[in-house]
Design an enzyme around this catalytic site. Sequence first.
Site, mmCIF file in Angstrom:
data_model
loop_
_atom_site.group_PDB
_atom_site.id
_atom_site.type_symbol
_atom_site.label_atom_id
_atom_site.label_comp_id
_atom_site.label_asym_id
_atom_site.label_seq_id
_atom_site.Cartn_x
_atom_site.Cartn_y
_atom_site.Cartn_z
ATOM 1 N N CYS A 1 -5.815 -2.786 2.327
ATOM 2 C CA CYS A 1 -5.523 -2.705 3.758
ATOM 3 C C CYS A 1 -6.748 -2.830 4.663
ATOM 4 O O CYS A 1 -7.217 -3.933 4.880
ATOM 5 C CB CYS A 1 -4.739 -1.443 4.058
ATOM 6 N N GLU B 1 0.828 -1.204 0.000
ATOM 7 C CA GLU B 1 0.000 0.000 0.000
ATOM 8 C C GLU B 1 0.870 1.264 0.000
ATOM 9 O O GLU B 1 1.842 1.359 0.735
ATOM 10 C CB GLU B 1 -0.913 0.002 1.225
ATOM 11 N N LYS C 1 -10.114 2.545 -2.286
ATOM 12 C CA LYS C 1 -10.299 1.981 -0.954
ATOM 13 C C LYS C 1 -11.617 2.446 -0.348
ATOM 14 O O LYS C 1 -11.906 3.635 -0.282
ATOM 15 C CB LYS C 1 -9.127 2.396 -0.072
#
Length: 290
Positions: free
Chosen positions: A150, A40, A113
């Site tokens: 994540c 990431e 995300k």
Amino acid sequence: MKTALIQQSNSANIFDNQKRLIEKIRQAANQGAELVVLQELHNGLYFCQHENVDLFDQAESIPGPSTKIFGALARELSIVLVLSLFERRASGLYHNTAVVIEKDGSIAGKYRKMHIPDDPAYYEKFYFTPGDLGFCPIPTSVGKLGVLVCWDQWYPEAARLMALAGAEILIYPTAIGWESSDSSEEQERQLRAWQLVQRGHAVANGLPVVTVNRVGHEDDPTGQTRGIRFWGHSFVAGSQGELLYEADTEETIHIIDIDLAHSEKVRRWWPFLRDRRIESYGDLTQRFLD
């Protein structure tokens, strides 16, 4: 599918970080990698340890400088490449965005995300707007990639929706680590819980999981905490949750041959998708059932 995981420690020097990544990507391709997954926000430090409006200057458009650099590399090496970038969509509108580069250097697709944390040392809500592209697998020459990022990895709903949309593999570029004041026992619990929940996604959906974390210690510029020691431990789990590979806390390039066809057998043995009671799940769209 020969898949390379590149686990790297970063500095504030973006040019040097990219240079070292490119060297590692070349090495992976020379060892036969068809798909390469990066961590990431791989271009620089994990800047979300504090809130600073000047850091928005690091964001870039997509397409932009990074997709040009890594796109040319993917085309040269004939690999599929998973990037993780700080996207500038418009003035005041930014995302934490994964980009998949196809073997010809083109952008196969992107994922913004969806789940954005806001915790001490992880002040991501200050920087990132939640994604609006949904949970859509990205078709590539090596398969349909269910790319998440994540904090998404803690949510079974995200993994399930990717699976229902046809993902053949779940991929999580990651930046997670320990605050140094935590006891060694607590650090071990955090690490194993992180791995366990993702292995559960593999089991529940009959899909392999690839997770790539960063390593190294990064200071908190404010001095309010002792910074983050990123724990690495990038790993690959098979479609029954079996641990196929786990890195340590050092920089790593590892190639593993993932058998995507095995998922078909697993889903025939354990037909979880068949037995879902979809007519009874409406309450999942509620925040909480009082």
